[in-house]
Design an enzyme around this catalytic site. Structure first.
Site, mmCIF file in Angstrom:
data_model
loop_
_atom_site.group_PDB
_atom_site.id
_atom_site.type_symbol
_atom_site.label_atom_id
_atom_site.label_comp_id
_atom_site.label_asym_id
_atom_site.label_seq_id
_atom_site.Cartn_x
_atom_site.Cartn_y
_atom_site.Cartn_z
ATOM 1 N N ASP A 1 0.894 -1.154 0.000
ATOM 2 C CA ASP A 1 0.000 0.000 0.000
ATOM 3 C C ASP A 1 0.931 1.201 0.000
ATOM 4 O O ASP A 1 1.573 1.491 1.007
ATOM 5 C CB ASP A 1 -0.900 0.005 1.231
ATOM 6 C CG ASP A 1 -1.901 1.159 1.231
ATOM 7 O OD1 ASP A 1 -1.568 2.240 0.701
ATOM 8 O OD2 ASP A 1 -3.012 1.001 1.766
ATOM 9 N N HIS A 2 1.034 1.887 -1.140
ATOM 10 C CA HIS A 2 2.095 2.894 -1.256
ATOM 11 C C HIS A 2 1.918 4.057 -0.282
ATOM 12 O O HIS A 2 2.882 4.761 0.016
ATOM 13 C CB HIS A 2 2.231 3.395 -2.696
ATOM 14 C CG HIS A 2 1.136 4.291 -3.165
ATOM 15 N ND1 HIS A 2 -0.012 3.818 -3.766
ATOM 16 C CD2 HIS A 2 1.008 5.640 -3.128
ATOM 17 C CE1 HIS A 2 -0.788 4.842 -4.070
ATOM 18 N NE2 HIS A 2 -0.192 5.953 -3.707
ATOM 19 N N HIS B 1 -6.071 2.558 1.420
ATOM 20 C CA HIS B 1 -5.278 3.715 1.829
ATOM 21 C C HIS B 1 -5.864 4.416 3.057
ATOM 22 O O HIS B 1 -5.169 4.653 4.055
ATOM 23 C CB HIS B 1 -5.174 4.735 0.694
ATOM 24 C CG HIS B 1 -4.607 4.179 -0.572
ATOM 25 N ND1 HIS B 1 -3.596 3.242 -0.603
ATOM 26 C CD2 HIS B 1 -4.898 4.440 -1.873
ATOM 27 C CE1 HIS B 1 -3.294 2.956 -1.853
ATOM 28 N NE2 HIS B 1 -4.068 3.659 -2.646
#
Length: 479
Positions: free
Chosen positions: A178-179, A241
């Site tokens: 999950d950036h 996110h």
């Protein structure tokens, strides 16, 4: 002191956009900084019949979009890259891949370490993981499987996917990217809380009026219309996110910042998400889809490429989450994410109530953590940079490091090479968040929205404002 890492990277989907736009530039940064030097190699795989030389040229071309280093340095880096045409369903191709990896391991003295990176469509994740296992690609070094989102599109598909992958890899070897968890502000929230006792003491239902998380984008779906038609912003942004940002902000204070303790507290938080009835979904979640702008110069969502003319996919959502826990019972968590909003921003706004005066914090103070820094600011107190505020209950412990923060993928690749899973998503967390999101998706699927319902360049549909007004609150970030 930088410690060089050793590994063979096998990137499934090595010819694709994600690899060229994110992974190869991040690996190059690690190469220039010394984390990667002599003892690594990258094998790119895809169906295209490329040669090693052609693959290396595509890598160098992608680097020129981000760096002004000499071409000789880029060519030196690219000599670590190799290509194999690959059919994910063909067992013989995995055997060839195993032999190539073993050859490169000897050539570069990579310590028998493997990073298997899934930069491919999610429908292939289980197939690739099973073949890696069945065709004997694993070595006596470490074997780490990296997976990009989306991890399923609902709880059932996520369970099926996880079941397939877990047959081949134990949970401790699975790194779900999950950036946003690679962004500096999100990573340091636990440290921020630990270094500011007064701030930490105020993070509960006695002193917090509400917490808001906004992830807004100025652009539309661009060339991702086909993907968005299968996802929508609730699945694309909230389920992963936004939930992970809430997890870092609202979990119980961890006794230490190691992965097991952090994830235990996150799992406990997500397990306490307050379940909703269909009627509560109608009341607490709104959705929207962008129209053209006031001048008619921008496409409406339904005019975008690969989007249905009568699409009912949402490009905006806002909602109110609540938790059944001693710490947060009664506190609304307002979330919001959308395309074609007035500006790009990623932020957490913590709104305190009047009682916080007991802790020496001014009543109704708002603390804003800027995930994407703006004008050099990282933390605002009542809209002013915390360093200029008259209040000193919160300070950033690593401000100098923040100024030189690594790009998200670069940071996450370092963690993968180091075996640090603290900034990745565990299955137990996903199971709880998918269960929650499914309730909303199922309700929405039974209704036909009146789309489009907000003008490009605005704050979304009016119902998003009314959601907070009903509780006597308002959005902190408001154009």
């Amino acid at each position: 002191m930088v410690t060089e890492k050793s590994a063979i990277f096998i990137i499934f989907g090595g010819s694709g956009d994600l690899a060229h736009r994110k992974l190869y530039p991040s690996l190059f940064r690690l190469y220039k900084s010394g984390f990667l030097k002599d003892h690594f190699a990258v094998i790119g795989t895809a169906r295209r019949p490329w040669s090693d030389d052609y693959f290396r040229e595509t890598v160098i071309t992608s680097l020129k979009d981000y760096f002004d280093d000499s071409e000789s340095v880029m060519k030196e880096f690219a000599q670590h890259f190799f290509y194999q045409s690959h059919d994910v369903n063909d067992s013989e191709h995995y055997i060839a891949l195993k032999n190539l990896a073993a050859k490169l391991d000897d050539q570069f003295s990579a310590g028998h370490n493997r990073v298997y990176y899934m930069a491919i469509a999610p429908r292939f994740f289980g197939t690739v993981a099973e073949h890696i296992n069945s065709e004997g690609l694993k070595t006596d070094g470490y074997n780490r499987l990296v997976i990009e989102k989306p991890f399923g599109r609902d709880l059932d598909s996520a369970c099926e996917l996880n079941g397939n992958i877990s047959k081949a890899f134990p949970e401790d070897d699975i790194y779900r990217i999950d950036h946003y968890l690679g962004k500096k502000m999100v990573q340091v929230i636990p440290d921020l809380r630990a270094h500011n006792p007064k701030f930490e003491k105020a993070l509960n239902n006695k002193y917090v009026s509400n917490i808001q998380v906004t992830l807004a984008e100025k652009i539309g779906v661009e060339d991702r219309g086909g993907y968005y038609e299968t996802a929508g912003v609730l699945r694309d942004m909230v389920q992963n996110h936004i939930m992970q940002i809430i997890g870092a902000t609202a979990m119980d204070e961890p006794e230490a910042t190691d992965a097991k303790i952090i994830h235990k507290h996150k799992c406990d938080l997500f397990a306490s998400l307050k379940e909703m009835t269909p009627e509560q979904v109608d009341q607490d979640f709104v959705r929207g889809q962008y129209d053209t702008d006031n001048l008619g110069e921008e496409n409406a969502y339904r005019q975008e490429d690969k989007v249905a003319e009568d699409s009912n996919i949402e490009t905006f959502t806002a909602g109110k989450l609540e938790f059944d826990s001693d710490r947060w019972s009664g506190v609304p968590f307002y979330v919001r994410s959308g395309k074609r909003m007035p500006d790009k921003t990623s932020r957490i706004d913590i709104v305190f109530n009047e009682k916080v005066d007991e802790l020496g914090i001014k009543p109704n103070t708002v603390v804003t953590l800027l995930i994407e820094r703006k004008d050099g600011h990282s933390i605002l107190i009542n809209g002013i940079d915390y360093k200029e505020s008259a209040q000193d209950f919160i300070k950033f412990p690593e401000e100098k490091e923040f100024d030189n923060a690594r790009e998200a993928y670069e940071s996450l690749i370092i963690d993968i090479l180091s075996g640090d899973r603290v900034h990745f998503t565990l299955w137990d967390e996903l199971r709880s968040t998918w269960k929650y999101i499914d309730t909303i998706e199922e309700r929405w699927a039974s209704q036909t929205p009146e789309f489009p319902n907000y003008i490009s360049g605005t704050m979304g549909p009016d119902s998003a404002e009314m959601l907070l007004e009903r509780d006597g609150n308002s959005w902190v970030w408001d154009d």
